[in-house]
Design an enzyme around this catalytic site. Sequence first.
Site, PDB file in Angstrom:
ATOM      1  N   PHE A 111       0.991  -1.453   0.251  1.00 13.40           N
ATOM      2  CA  PHE A 111       0.011   0.121  -0.409  1.00 13.40           C
ATOM      3  C   PHE A 111       0.738   1.365   0.196  1.00 13.40           C
ATOM      4  O   PHE A 111       0.662   2.459  -0.410  1.00 13.40           O
ATOM      5  CB  PHE A 111      -0.827   0.297   1.099  1.00 13.40           C
ATOM      6  CG  PHE A 111      -0.564   0.374   2.857  1.00 13.40           C
ATOM      7  CD1 PHE A 111       0.582  -0.155   3.464  1.00 13.40           C
ATOM      8  CD2 PHE A 111      -0.447   1.839   2.850  1.00 13.40           C
ATOM      9  CE1 PHE A 111       0.568  -0.178   4.642  1.00 13.40           C
ATOM     10  CE2 PHE A 111       0.035   2.579   3.986  1.00 13.40           C
ATOM     11  CZ  PHE A 111       0.496   0.759   4.976  1.00 13.40           C
ATOM     12  N   LYS A 112       1.886   0.992   0.769  1.00  9.62           N
ATOM     13  CA  LYS A 112       3.002   2.801  -0.024  1.00  9.62           C
ATOM     14  C   LYS A 112       2.619   3.204  -1.077  1.00  9.62           C
ATOM     15  O   LYS A 112       3.323   4.540  -1.173  1.00  9.62           O
ATOM     16  CB  LYS A 112       4.256   1.738   0.427  1.00  9.62           C
ATOM     17  CG  LYS A 112       4.375   0.987   2.141  1.00  9.62           C
ATOM     18  CD  LYS A 112       4.414   1.793   2.827  1.00  9.62           C
ATOM     19  CE  LYS A 112       5.127   1.187   4.559  1.00  9.62           C
ATOM     20  NZ  LYS A 112       4.105   0.254   4.839  1.00  9.62           N
ATOM     21  N   ASP A 113       2.527   2.291  -2.203  1.00 11.15           N
ATOM     22  CA  ASP A 113       2.743   2.897  -3.223  1.00 11.15           C
ATOM     23  C   ASP A 113       1.716   3.777  -3.615  1.00 11.15           C
ATOM     24  O   ASP A 113       1.871   5.108  -4.578  1.00 11.15           O
ATOM     25  CB  ASP A 113       2.326   1.873  -4.571  1.00 11.15           C
ATOM     26  CG  ASP A 113       3.601   0.449  -4.818  1.00 11.15           C
ATOM     27  OD1 ASP A 113       4.462   1.127  -4.109  1.00 11.15           O
ATOM     28  OD2 ASP A 113       2.978   0.142  -5.077  1.00 11.15           O
ATOM     29  N   MET A 116       3.173   6.869  -2.197  1.00 13.45           N
ATOM     30  CA  MET A 116       4.405   8.034  -2.205  1.00 13.45           C
ATOM     31  C   MET A 116       4.488   7.591  -3.917  1.00 13.45           C
ATOM     32  O   MET A 116       4.992   8.963  -3.863  1.00 13.45           O
ATOM     33  CB  MET A 116       5.248   6.093  -2.520  1.00 13.45           C
ATOM     34  CG  MET A 116       7.021   6.706  -1.722  1.00 13.45           C
ATOM     35  SD  MET A 116       7.312   7.167  -0.997  1.00 13.45           S
ATOM     36  CE  MET A 116       7.660   5.890   0.683  1.00 13.45           C
TER      37      MET A 116
END
Length: 468
Positions: A111-113, A116
């Site tokens: 989920f960091k995408d 970011m």
Amino acid sequence: MRYISTRGLDTDRSFEDVLLNGLARDGGLYLPKTWPRLSADDIRGMSSKSYAEIAGMIIGCFTGGQPEQSQITAMAEDAYKGFTHSDVAPLVALENNVHVCELFHGPTIAFKDYAMQFLSRAFDDALTKTGKRAVILGATSGDTGSAALEAFKGRESVDVFILFPEGRVSPVQQKQMTSVLDAGAHAVAVKGTFDDCQDLVKASFNDARFRDAVNLSAVNSINWARLVPQIVYYFTSAIALGAPDKPVAFSVPTGNFGNVFAGWAALQMGLPIEKLIVASNRNDILTRFFETGQMARDDVAPSLSPSMDIQASSNFERLLFELLERDGDKVRALMQGFSETGRFDVSADVLSRARETFSAFRLDDEGTRAEIARTARETGMVIDPHSAVGLAAARSARAARIVADDVPIISLACAHPAKFPDAVKSATGTHPELPDHMADLMEREERFSVIENNLSDVQAFVTAGMRS
Ligand SMILES: *Cc1c(COP(=O)(O)O)cnc(C)c1O
């Protein structure tokens, strides 16, 4: 829209300052001076909009016109166009009014995408306008580093250096970092642990001369601009299930308290969230807090969900500031105490206020394997170990009647199962396949450097490697 620090001494910043600085000058974290509020009609109006348009409306509430809404929508369209699902963050109904929100359709399948990919565009925009450059230095136990290197690929104004502990990240995670062959991308294996990497980053930020000389920036979840794009999927998924006219609950696998705090922000903005369920693995500092009112640091023990192996959840300071009625002096005192003694307490009153919104559960490795196996057997869905911790908490909250049967629980699935193949295989007997766009990952060419666990080596490496 102006920003203040949770420690009360840095009191008037723009969104761009907050974006480029990350940590406040007094050591605190930035929050908006007042929470923007959306009406029920505003939220209803979102139901006909695309993910990128909703991102424009929500992120636009926090930027004070710099950048403005139409520009944010354009950045979001660009950020999410490469995602492999047209809904960006699709919702899948599971059972007993529990739904899974899949947050693994971005380039590094965690989920960091979602944050970011947006952040890199906002960064580039802010720097290019002023003709400045920046160096991003971060430590990673896996997911943040790969998301950052991938997101900043091709951004001329930024060089990214990611420190990871040599030999201690999963082969998939390592390859995701080291196969980004961009001129500004630097994956750096440090001869040490994740904590050593984090200490090297902190020490570099505390060295004012170095920090200013290279224009150092942070993109971990202490950066407010990283949490804002995460508010978006709370809205899109709740709206898909009837918000603002029906309430929902969320279950969130938690490490640094970043993702779940984005949910709390959505609640402040007017989204009807009845409960936020905090799901910990065996490193359960947050669950213990919500049970006892005491925050007490413990040793970190490795688990099947390594992105949640954290015993000092830095974003909790933001909730603490709110629970203490935005008294920066009190927060500063408690955080100082915490850094000296490893613990602090809040009053029974404060704890009961926190519990009105939050409830917390924990799951050990055995339970995690059982949850992956059970979900696959009973629903056919294969989930990763982090998502399993969240889903088990959702089921526990339902069974304990913390969330009524008619209120949907949205459980966040934070990584693709193929990112953690060993844990998934040990639970289900089947090796999960990487999605098509990554099928050749393990054969890709890789490039990384190995350096000693030593501050001057890190600083020399950055100075020599950055573009001018
Ligand atoms: C980062 C991460 C988490 C923890 O998120 P926080 O915002 O730190 O609470 C959970 N699961 C996965 C897969 C992650 O990458």
